[in-house]
Design a protein around this motif. Structure first.
Motif, mmCIF file in Angstrom:
data_model
loop_
_atom_site.group_PDB
_atom_site.id
_atom_site.type_symbol
_atom_site.label_atom_id
_atom_site.label_comp_id
_atom_site.label_asym_id
_atom_site.label_seq_id
_atom_site.Cartn_x
_atom_site.Cartn_y
_atom_site.Cartn_z
ATOM 1 N N TRP A 19 23.054 -23.917 6.339
ATOM 2 C CA TRP A 19 23.132 -23.955 4.881
ATOM 3 C C TRP A 19 23.483 -25.369 4.450
ATOM 4 O O TRP A 19 24.061 -26.139 5.207
ATOM 5 C CB TRP A 19 24.144 -22.944 4.332
ATOM 6 N N GLU A 20 23.113 -25.697 3.237
ATOM 7 C CA GLU A 20 23.376 -27.022 2.667
ATOM 8 C C GLU A 20 23.551 -26.908 1.161
ATOM 9 O O GLU A 20 22.942 -26.049 0.527
ATOM 10 C CB GLU A 20 22.188 -27.978 2.898
ATOM 11 N N GLU A 21 24.341 -27.801 0.626
ATOM 12 C CA GLU A 21 24.356 -28.010 -0.817
ATOM 13 C C GLU A 21 23.342 -29.126 -1.048
ATOM 14 O O GLU A 21 23.641 -30.300 -0.887
ATOM 15 C CB GLU A 21 25.740 -28.403 -1.322
ATOM 16 N N VAL A 22 22.098 -28.748 -1.359
ATOM 17 C CA VAL A 22 20.988 -29.698 -1.383
ATOM 18 C C VAL A 22 21.055 -30.593 -2.614
ATOM 19 O O VAL A 22 20.946 -31.800 -2.519
ATOM 20 C CB VAL A 22 19.628 -28.963 -1.292
ATOM 21 N N TYR A 23 21.189 -30.004 -3.763
ATOM 22 C CA TYR A 23 21.417 -30.759 -4.998
ATOM 23 C C TYR A 23 22.751 -30.290 -5.537
ATOM 24 O O TYR A 23 23.149 -29.149 -5.297
ATOM 25 C CB TYR A 23 20.289 -30.521 -6.015
ATOM 26 N N ALA A 24 23.447 -31.151 -6.247
ATOM 27 C CA ALA A 24 24.798 -30.840 -6.714
ATOM 28 C C ALA A 24 24.880 -29.427 -7.298
ATOM 29 O O ALA A 24 24.220 -29.107 -8.272
ATOM 30 C CB ALA A 24 25.242 -31.861 -7.744
ATOM 31 N N GLY A 25 25.676 -28.590 -6.649
ATOM 32 C CA GLY A 25 25.899 -27.237 -7.140
ATOM 33 C C GLY A 25 24.874 -26.217 -6.718
ATOM 34 O O GLY A 25 25.045 -25.030 -6.970
ATOM 35 N N ASN A 26 23.777 -26.627 -6.072
ATOM 36 C CA ASN A 26 22.753 -25.676 -5.615
ATOM 37 C C ASN A 26 22.763 -25.594 -4.096
ATOM 38 O O ASN A 26 22.496 -26.572 -3.410
ATOM 39 C CB ASN A 26 21.361 -26.086 -6.099
ATOM 40 N N TYR A 27 23.054 -24.412 -3.616
ATOM 41 C CA TYR A 27 23.106 -24.162 -2.186
ATOM 42 C C TYR A 27 21.815 -23.506 -1.716
ATOM 43 O O TYR A 27 21.214 -22.704 -2.436
ATOM 44 C CB TYR A 27 24.269 -23.220 -1.850
ATOM 45 N N TYR A 28 21.433 -23.845 -0.488
ATOM 46 C CA TYR A 28 20.278 -23.237 0.168
ATOM 47 C C TYR A 28 20.698 -22.905 1.596
ATOM 48 O O TYR A 28 21.478 -23.652 2.206
ATOM 49 C CB TYR A 28 19.091 -24.209 0.235
ATOM 50 N N GLY A 29 20.159 -21.822 2.141
ATOM 51 C CA GLY A 29 20.512 -21.480 3.514
ATOM 52 C C GLY A 29 19.568 -20.470 4.121
ATOM 53 O O GLY A 29 18.778 -19.825 3.425
ATOM 54 N N THR A 30 19.661 -20.326 5.444
ATOM 55 C CA THR A 30 18.847 -19.392 6.209
ATOM 56 C C THR A 30 19.750 -18.345 6.834
ATOM 57 O O THR A 30 20.632 -18.685 7.625
ATOM 58 C CB THR A 30 18.088 -20.124 7.340
ATOM 59 N N PHE A 31 19.513 -17.092 6.483
ATOM 60 C CA PHE A 31 20.283 -16.007 7.079
ATOM 61 C C PHE A 31 19.898 -15.829 8.544
ATOM 62 O O PHE A 31 18.707 -15.834 8.886
ATOM 63 C CB PHE A 31 20.014 -14.679 6.365
ATOM 64 N N LYS A 32 20.897 -15.650 9.412
ATOM 65 C CA LYS A 32 20.625 -15.333 10.812
ATOM 66 C C LYS A 32 19.804 -14.047 10.917
ATOM 67 O O LYS A 32 18.902 -13.939 11.744
ATOM 68 C CB LYS A 32 21.939 -15.167 11.580
ATOM 69 N N THR A 33 20.124 -13.080 10.066
ATOM 70 C CA THR A 33 19.426 -11.789 10.103
ATOM 71 C C THR A 33 17.948 -11.926 9.750
ATOM 72 O O THR A 33 17.128 -11.139 10.221
ATOM 73 C CB THR A 33 20.082 -10.775 9.148
ATOM 74 N N GLU A 34 17.597 -12.929 8.938
ATOM 75 C CA GLU A 34 16.191 -13.151 8.579
ATOM 76 C C GLU A 34 15.396 -13.581 9.808
ATOM 77 O O GLU A 34 14.294 -13.095 10.057
ATOM 78 C CB GLU A 34 16.100 -14.210 7.471
ATOM 79 N N ILE A 35 15.958 -14.463 10.607
ATOM 80 C CA ILE A 35 15.296 -14.921 11.830
ATOM 81 C C ILE A 35 15.139 -13.755 12.805
ATOM 82 O O ILE A 35 14.055 -13.511 13.337
ATOM 83 C CB ILE A 35 16.089 -16.080 12.478
ATOM 84 N N GLU A 36 16.212 -13.009 13.013
ATOM 85 C CA GLU A 36 16.174 -11.874 13.941
ATOM 86 C C GLU A 36 15.173 -10.813 13.482
ATOM 87 O O GLU A 36 14.457 -10.228 14.304
ATOM 88 C CB GLU A 36 17.571 -11.260 14.091
ATOM 89 N N ARG A 37 15.120 -10.563 12.181
ATOM 90 C CA ARG A 37 14.189 -9.568 11.640
ATOM 91 C C ARG A 37 12.743 -9.956 11.964
ATOM 92 O O ARG A 37 11.943 -9.135 12.428
ATOM 93 C CB ARG A 37 14.374 -9.441 10.124
ATOM 94 N N LEU A 38 12.396 -11.220 11.736
ATOM 95 C CA LEU A 38 11.027 -11.675 11.982
ATOM 96 C C LEU A 38 10.698 -11.683 13.473
ATOM 97 O O LEU A 38 9.592 -11.325 13.872
ATOM 98 C CB LEU A 38 10.799 -13.039 11.334
ATOM 99 N N TRP A 39 11.655 -12.074 14.291
ATOM 100 C CA TRP A 39 11.438 -12.022 15.743
ATOM 101 C C TRP A 39 11.221 -10.580 16.198
ATOM 102 O O TRP A 39 10.400 -10.321 17.074
ATOM 103 C CB TRP A 39 12.619 -12.630 16.480
#
Length: 188
Positions: free
Chosen positions: A72-92
């Motif tokens: 996860w990252e705070e890409v622009y001031a106040g806006n966070y973005y991230g990748t759920f571990k469960t999303e990767i596992e679901r697709l796998w």
């Protein structure tokens, strides 16, 4: 056996989303898109759960505290973005390799975690003038937001040597062919 991760990262306006969409359309039986979570405002054309999982900042921070993100990252001031571990596992679990369209720092974090199971591709164009043209054509930027994005573009370009591959996107058809080859070579 786990699948693999193919990570496309780039400064704004470089064309990574176009490349990712092409790959998903071309290889629907092999690849699936990892939907990121975000705290930014949803745009009119976006669909929750398809483009992003849109979360309030409080919930995003709770999920950080619960260690639910692979990155996860705070890409622009106040806006966070991230990748759920469960999303990767679901697709796998669906037998797919996971395709990412993420910011530069997020891409490097995913590569660090998944190492040889991940291919990190940095997409760029050969000139800042081209980035300005592309961002301006979107019609979503104010003069101030364009300057903010350009500052971030310059910063993100300093990370290109940390990626496995740099893909210059000046000729879209050629870039798409190269992206296809990169992906197929990596997943086989």
């Amino acid at each position: 056996m786990k699948g693999k991760l193919i990570i496309f990262s780039a400064p704004s306006g470089s064309g990574k989303t176009t490349i990712v969409r092409h790959l998903l359309k071309t290889y629907p039986n092999l690849l699936a898109f990892s939907v990121s979570a975000s705290t930014r405002e949803k745009r009119d054309h976006e669909v929750d759960g398809k483009d992003y999982y849109f979360l309030p900042k409080r919930e995003f921070r709770e999920r950080i505290a619960n260690n639910e993100f692979a990155e996860w990252e705070e890409v622009y001031a106040g806006n966070y973005y991230g990748t759920f571990k469960t999303e990767i596992e679901r697709l796998w679990s669906e037998g797919k390799h996971v395709l990412f369209d993420v910011d530069v720092k997020g891409g490097l974090k995913l590569k660090e975690i998944y190492r040889e199971h991940a291919l990190a591709v940095f997409v760029k164009v050969s000139s800042e003038a081209e980035i300005i043209r592309r961002l301006s054509e979107r019609g979503t930027e104010t003069e101030q937001s364009l300057e903010t994005r350009l500052g971030k573009v310059r910063y993100e370009l300093s990370f290109e040597d940390k990626f496995d591959v740099v893909l210059v996107n000046d000729d879209l058809e050629e870039t798409l062919r190269k992206a296809e080859t990169l992906v197929l070579d990596f997943i086989q």
